[in-house]
Design a protein around this motif. Structure first.
Motif, PDB file in Angstrom:
ATOM      1  N   SER A  10       0.830  -1.084   0.103  1.00  0.00           N
ATOM      2  CA  SER A  10       0.163   0.209  -0.258  1.00  0.00           C
ATOM      3  C   SER A  10       0.599   1.038   0.077  1.00  0.00           C
ATOM      4  O   SER A  10       2.088   1.097   0.296  1.00  0.00           O
ATOM      5  CB  SER A  10      -0.861  -0.414   1.500  1.00  0.00           C
ATOM      6  N   ARG A  11       0.831   2.141  -0.365  1.00  0.00           N
ATOM      7  CA  ARG A  11       0.424   3.541  -0.232  1.00  0.00           C
ATOM      8  C   ARG A  11       0.080   4.673   0.079  1.00  0.00           C
ATOM      9  O   ARG A  11      -1.027   4.300   0.317  1.00  0.00           O
ATOM     10  CB  ARG A  11       0.839   4.769  -1.449  1.00  0.00           C
ATOM     11  N   THR A  12       0.876   6.268   1.238  1.00  0.00           N
ATOM     12  CA  THR A  12       0.091   6.992   2.017  1.00  0.00           C
ATOM     13  C   THR A  12      -0.308   8.165   1.008  1.00  0.00           C
ATOM     14  O   THR A  12       1.057   8.147   1.104  1.00  0.00           O
ATOM     15  CB  THR A  12       0.382   7.061   3.222  1.00  0.00           C
ATOM     16  N   ILE A  13      -1.184   9.050   0.064  1.00  0.00           N
ATOM     17  CA  ILE A  13      -1.126  10.131   0.155  1.00  0.00           C
ATOM     18  C   ILE A  13      -1.109  10.571   0.829  1.00  0.00           C
ATOM     19  O   ILE A  13      -2.184  11.291   2.131  1.00  0.00           O
ATOM     20  CB  ILE A  13      -2.399   9.731  -0.688  1.00  0.00           C
ATOM     21  N   TYR A  14      -0.091  11.462   1.142  1.00  0.00           N
ATOM     22  CA  TYR A  14      -0.704  13.136   1.555  1.00  0.00           C
ATOM     23  C   TYR A  14      -1.606  14.625   0.916  1.00  0.00           C
ATOM     24  O   TYR A  14      -1.048  14.764  -0.219  1.00  0.00           O
ATOM     25  CB  TYR A  14       0.005  13.668   3.181  1.00  0.00           C
ATOM     26  N   HIS A  15      -2.875  15.146   1.339  1.00  0.00           N
ATOM     27  CA  HIS A  15      -3.349  16.135   0.850  1.00  0.00           C
ATOM     28  C   HIS A  15      -3.619  17.464   2.057  1.00  0.00           C
ATOM     29  O   HIS A  15      -4.061  17.253   2.724  1.00  0.00           O
ATOM     30  CB  HIS A  15      -5.209  15.653   0.276  1.00  0.00           C
ATOM     31  N   TYR A  16      -3.222  18.483   1.603  1.00  0.00           N
ATOM     32  CA  TYR A  16      -3.585  19.311   2.040  1.00  0.00           C
ATOM     33  C   TYR A  16      -5.221  20.125   1.839  1.00  0.00           C
ATOM     34  O   TYR A  16      -4.891  20.686   0.338  1.00  0.00           O
ATOM     35  CB  TYR A  16      -3.016  20.812   1.939  1.00  0.00           C
ATOM     36  N   SER A  17      -6.002  20.838   2.549  1.00  0.00           N
ATOM     37  CA  SER A  17      -6.571  21.623   1.931  1.00  0.00           C
ATOM     38  C   SER A  17      -7.224  22.590   2.606  1.00  0.00           C
ATOM     39  O   SER A  17      -6.760  22.642   4.186  1.00  0.00           O
ATOM     40  CB  SER A  17      -7.935  20.409   2.388  1.00  0.00           C
ATOM     41  N   THR A  18      -6.870  24.109   2.688  1.00  0.00           N
ATOM     42  CA  THR A  18      -7.127  25.150   3.586  1.00  0.00           C
ATOM     43  C   THR A  18      -8.519  25.025   3.957  1.00  0.00           C
ATOM     44  O   THR A  18      -8.308  25.739   5.454  1.00  0.00           O
ATOM     45  CB  THR A  18      -7.133  26.348   2.416  1.00  0.00           C
ATOM     46  N   ALA A  76      -4.885  12.044   5.121  1.00  0.00           N
ATOM     47  CA  ALA A  76      -3.724  10.654   4.689  1.00  0.00           C
ATOM     48  C   ALA A  76      -4.927   9.944   4.221  1.00  0.00           C
ATOM     49  O   ALA A  76      -5.802   9.850   4.410  1.00  0.00           O
ATOM     50  CB  ALA A  76      -2.425  10.063   5.787  1.00  0.00           C
ATOM     51  N   TYR A  77      -4.506   9.282   2.789  1.00  0.00           N
ATOM     52  CA  TYR A  77      -5.639   8.257   1.769  1.00  0.00           C
ATOM     53  C   TYR A  77      -4.358   7.257   1.964  1.00  0.00           C
ATOM     54  O   TYR A  77      -3.593   7.292   1.051  1.00  0.00           O
ATOM     55  CB  TYR A  77      -5.448   8.772   0.866  1.00  0.00           C
ATOM     56  N   PRO A  86      -2.353  10.103  -7.411  1.00  0.00           N
ATOM     57  CA  PRO A  86      -3.031  10.475  -6.350  1.00  0.00           C
ATOM     58  C   PRO A  86      -4.254  11.195  -6.726  1.00  0.00           C
ATOM     59  O   PRO A  86      -4.987  11.050  -5.263  1.00  0.00           O
ATOM     60  CB  PRO A  86      -1.546  11.513  -5.614  1.00  0.00           C
ATOM     61  N   MET A  87      -4.904  12.015  -7.390  1.00  0.00           N
ATOM     62  CA  MET A  87      -6.199  12.836  -6.900  1.00  0.00           C
ATOM     63  C   MET A  87      -7.553  11.964  -7.570  1.00  0.00           C
ATOM     64  O   MET A  87      -7.749  12.531  -7.002  1.00  0.00           O
ATOM     65  CB  MET A  87      -5.650  14.536  -8.275  1.00  0.00           C
ATOM     66  N   VAL A  88      -7.212  10.840  -8.300  1.00  0.00           N
ATOM     67  CA  VAL A  88      -8.600  10.182  -8.516  1.00  0.00           C
ATOM     68  C   VAL A  88      -7.857   9.266  -7.094  1.00  0.00           C
ATOM     69  O   VAL A  88      -9.668   9.241  -6.781  1.00  0.00           O
ATOM     70  CB  VAL A  88      -7.346   9.372 -10.190  1.00  0.00           C
ATOM     71  N   ILE A  89      -7.215   8.951  -7.194  1.00  0.00           N
ATOM     72  CA  ILE A  89      -7.134   8.513  -5.456  1.00  0.00           C
ATOM     73  C   ILE A  89      -8.309   9.244  -3.988  1.00  0.00           C
ATOM     74  O   ILE A  89      -9.115   8.257  -3.923  1.00  0.00           O
ATOM     75  CB  ILE A  89      -6.108   8.378  -4.658  1.00  0.00           C
ATOM     76  N   ILE A  90      -7.632  10.574  -4.169  1.00  0.00           N
ATOM     77  CA  ILE A  90      -8.464  11.225  -3.774  1.00  0.00           C
ATOM     78  C   ILE A  90      -9.914  11.053  -3.717  1.00  0.00           C
ATOM     79  O   ILE A  90     -10.992  12.122  -2.759  1.00  0.00           O
ATOM     80  CB  ILE A  90      -8.022  12.584  -3.440  1.00  0.00           C
ATOM     81  N   GLY A  91     -10.258  11.531  -5.228  1.00  0.00           N
ATOM     82  CA  GLY A  91     -11.588  11.501  -5.906  1.00  0.00           C
ATOM     83  C   GLY A  91     -12.736   9.959  -5.476  1.00  0.00           C
ATOM     84  O   GLY A  91     -13.979  10.486  -4.718  1.00  0.00           O
ATOM     85  N   TYR A  92     -11.710   9.081  -5.113  1.00  0.00           N
ATOM     86  CA  TYR A  92     -12.595   8.017  -4.901  1.00  0.00           C
ATOM     87  C   TYR A  92     -12.752   8.016  -3.138  1.00  0.00           C
ATOM     88  O   TYR A  92     -14.638   7.392  -2.944  1.00  0.00           O
ATOM     89  CB  TYR A  92     -11.857   7.018  -5.096  1.00  0.00           C
ATOM     90  N   TYR A  93     -12.215   8.328  -2.667  1.00  0.00           N
ATOM     91  CA  TYR A  93     -12.114   8.664  -1.184  1.00  0.00           C
ATOM     92  C   TYR A  93     -13.343   9.527  -0.629  1.00  0.00           C
ATOM     93  O   TYR A  93     -14.576   9.476  -0.255  1.00  0.00           O
ATOM     94  CB  TYR A  93     -11.197   8.865  -0.288  1.00  0.00           C
ATOM     95  N   PHE A  97     -17.151   9.265   0.197  1.00  0.00           N
ATOM     96  CA  PHE A  97     -17.854   9.702   1.446  1.00  0.00           C
ATOM     97  C   PHE A  97     -19.078  10.005   1.444  1.00  0.00           C
ATOM     98  O   PHE A  97     -20.056   9.860   2.372  1.00  0.00           O
ATOM     99  CB  PHE A  97     -16.734  11.239   1.702  1.00  0.00           C
ATOM    100  N   GLN A  98     -19.907  10.079   0.394  1.00  0.00           N
ATOM    101  CA  GLN A  98     -20.578  10.305  -0.013  1.00  0.00           C
ATOM    102  C   GLN A  98     -21.777   9.728   0.204  1.00  0.00           C
ATOM    103  O   GLN A  98     -22.735   9.646   0.421  1.00  0.00           O
ATOM    104  CB  GLN A  98     -21.115  11.094  -1.786  1.00  0.00           C
ATOM    105  N   ILE A  99     -20.991   8.423  -0.630  1.00  0.00           N
ATOM    106  CA  ILE A  99     -21.737   7.035  -0.538  1.00  0.00           C
ATOM    107  C   ILE A  99     -22.885   6.924   0.619  1.00  0.00           C
ATOM    108  O   ILE A  99     -23.472   6.414   1.637  1.00  0.00           O
ATOM    109  CB  ILE A  99     -21.627   5.896  -1.009  1.00  0.00           C
ATOM    110  N   VAL A 100     -21.029   7.184   1.352  1.00  0.00           N
ATOM    111  CA  VAL A 100     -21.701   6.589   3.196  1.00  0.00           C
ATOM    112  C   VAL A 100     -22.467   7.592   3.823  1.00  0.00           C
ATOM    113  O   VAL A 100     -22.991   7.486   4.506  1.00  0.00           O
ATOM    114  CB  VAL A 100     -19.938   6.758   3.807  1.00  0.00           C
ATOM    115  N   ARG A 101     -22.075   9.212   3.692  1.00  0.00           N
ATOM    116  CA  ARG A 101     -23.157   9.805   3.785  1.00  0.00           C
ATOM    117  C   ARG A 101     -24.698   9.721   3.710  1.00  0.00           C
ATOM    118  O   ARG A 101     -25.922   9.256   4.860  1.00  0.00           O
ATOM    119  CB  ARG A 101     -22.641  10.837   3.584  1.00  0.00           C
ATOM    120  N   SER A 102     -24.700   9.258   2.120  1.00  0.00           N
ATOM    121  CA  SER A 102     -26.431   8.958   2.109  1.00  0.00           C
ATOM    122  C   SER A 102     -26.850   7.778   2.937  1.00  0.00           C
ATOM    123  O   SER A 102     -28.010   7.872   2.999  1.00  0.00           O
ATOM    124  CB  SER A 102     -26.259   8.713   0.560  1.00  0.00           C
TER     125      SER A 102
END
Length: 176
Positions: A10-18, A76-77, A86-93, A97-102
């Motif tokens: 596996s790998r870990t992707i780190y993403h920053y969001s303001t 972290a993803y 990496p942005m595709v993986i973040i899009g999947y997550y 989240f939207q599915i789980v929220r639903s």
């Protein structure tokens, strides 16, 4: 080094969001405000991670708050898809989240009760109805701009309504 059997790479992707950082810092500031009120004796002691309790003293743990502010906005993803962008993986997550929220809100907002089935045909039918209701609910949310909860509350007063789907008009069942 050999990997234990059954564990995939596996790998870990780190993403920053303001925006995420802003929300995190706002939450830390709110917790610190509550901690100060507890330390000053203005508020009874409640669970607060930024309050250090001594035998006779209560003080605000500013060091811990500082440690929590440093990674604010970083998420972290973890994925086993090693070659994906990496942005595709973040899009999947985010979609996950939207599915789980639903599903989290669908049962309570629709006042649905759990249904237990034992036959495969009954289970498939129930899942089909649930998924159709979820799809219609999400479509209504995106079309109207209202939450599903607000839609259900607004439509509660109506006993039947006319729906036009693909040029076919019909009367919908009673809304409770």
């Amino acid at each position: 080094m050999t990997r234990p059997k059954g564990i995939r790479p596996s790998r870990t992707i780190y993403h920053y969001s303001t925006d995420r950082a802003r929300r995190t810092v706002k939450g830390i500031d709110e917790s610190l405000r509550k901690a100060r009120n507890i330390a000053e004796g203005n508020t009874p002691v409640k669970r607060n991670r930024y309050v250090k309790l001594g035998r006779a003293t209560k003080e605000v743990n500013l060091e811990l708050a500082s440690q929590h502010r440093e990674p604010a906005g970083i998420k972290a993803y973890v994925t086993s898809r090693l070659s994906e962008d990496p942005m595709v993986i973040i899009g999947y997550y985010r979609r996950l989240f939207q599915i789980v929220r639903s599903f989290r809100m669908a049962k309570s907002d629709l006042k649905a009760r759990p249904i237990f089935h034992t036959l495969k045909q009954s289970i498939d039918a129930h899942l089909t109805v649930v998924m159709a209701a979820l799809a219609v609910g999400r479509w209504l949310e995106s079309t109207s701009g209202w939450s599903l909860k607000k839609l259900v509350q607004t439509l509660q007063g109506y006993r039947e309504m006319r729906i036009n789907v693909g040029g076919h008009e019909g009367v919908c069942c009673t809304v409770r």
